[in-house]
Design an enzyme around this catalytic site. Structure first.
Site, PDB file in Angstrom:
ATOM      1  N   ASP A   6       0.933  -1.239  -0.126  1.00 39.27           N
ATOM      2  CA  ASP A   6       0.230  -0.125   0.099  1.00 39.27           C
ATOM      3  C   ASP A   6       0.884   1.243   0.012  1.00 39.27           C
ATOM      4  OD1 ASP A   6      -2.047   1.828   0.404  1.00 39.27           O
ATOM      5  OD2 ASP A   6      -2.039   1.466   2.552  1.00 39.27           O
ATOM      6  N   ASP A   8      -0.383   5.170   0.831  1.00 40.93           N
ATOM      7  CA  ASP A   8      -0.635   5.959   2.028  1.00 40.93           C
ATOM      8  C   ASP A   8      -0.841   5.076   3.327  1.00 40.93           C
ATOM      9  OD1 ASP A   8      -0.965   8.068   0.488  1.00 40.93           O
ATOM     10  OD2 ASP A   8      -2.879   7.618  -0.206  1.00 40.93           O
TER      11      ASP A   8
HETATM   12 MG   LIG Z   1      -2.884   3.012   3.252  1.00 35.70          MG
END
Ligand SMILES: [Mg+2]
Length: 186
Positions: A6, A8
């Site tokens: 991922d 963020d």
């Molecule tokens: Mg995230």
């Protein structure tokens, strides 16, 4: 192994960037880091999340994020060890060009980038995410995979997921993991 990573909250620090920008633009006391997944607008004067996201979009905040400590070196180390770095990020359409710019600027060692909410559809051997929505889906839909929860105030421990407090720990967990099956064939 294929490592589904991922952005963020894992590689890029969205919260501190928008908080700094908000404080410098609107003044007031610097708010603390959010502890909830939803409702960031409640930390601001914006009436709702669409208004908050409009501001994020107009300021191109996703282009300006600082990397999370250890993330870039960690990704490069994992890539150097022969792992495939697969970026899986849920993004608004408007945030995709500036996110690609960010990925290029920071020279993320990846040949595969997915922008989608149903992250578990991307087959990987290991997942690293902070989303309280994506993490249970990985555990349920990818039982053969190693699911890693980047520990954050907005998520909680999940049966079947490993807690990851920082990138050093993630590197150790990946190094200890033996590949299971041949996920690349699917
Ligand atoms: Mg995230």
């Amino acid at each position: 192994m294929r490592l589904g990573i991922d952005l963020d909250g894992v590689v890029a620090d969205f919260d501190n960037c928008w908080l700094d920008r908000y404080h410098s633009e609107f003044g007031g006391e610097r708010m603390s880091t959010p502890i909830e997944w939803d409702g960031l607008h409640r930390l601001t004067h914006f009436p709702d999340m669409p208004a908050f996201w409009d501001w994020v979009r107009l300021r191109r905040i996703f282009r300006q994020l600082e990397p999370i400590p250890g993330a870039l070196a960690g990704l490069r180390s994992l890539a150097a060890d022969g792992h495939d770095i697969v970026i899986i990020s849920a993004k608004f359409d408007w945030a995709i060009p500036e996110t690609l710019e960010w990925i290029a600027e920071h020279r993320l060692p990846t040949r595969e980038i997915h922008f989608r909410g149903d992250k578990h559809e991307v087959a990987c051997d290991v997942y690293l995410d902070d989303s309280p929505i994506a993490l249970p889906n990985f555990v349920k839909e990818r039982p053969e995979a190693l699911v890693c929860r980047m520990v954050a105030p907005w998520n909680t421990p999940i049966d079947g997921a490993v807690d990851i407090p920082d990138w050093d720990r993630f590197l150790t967990v990946v190094a200890d993991r033996e590949p299971v099956g041949d996920v690349a064939q699917r």
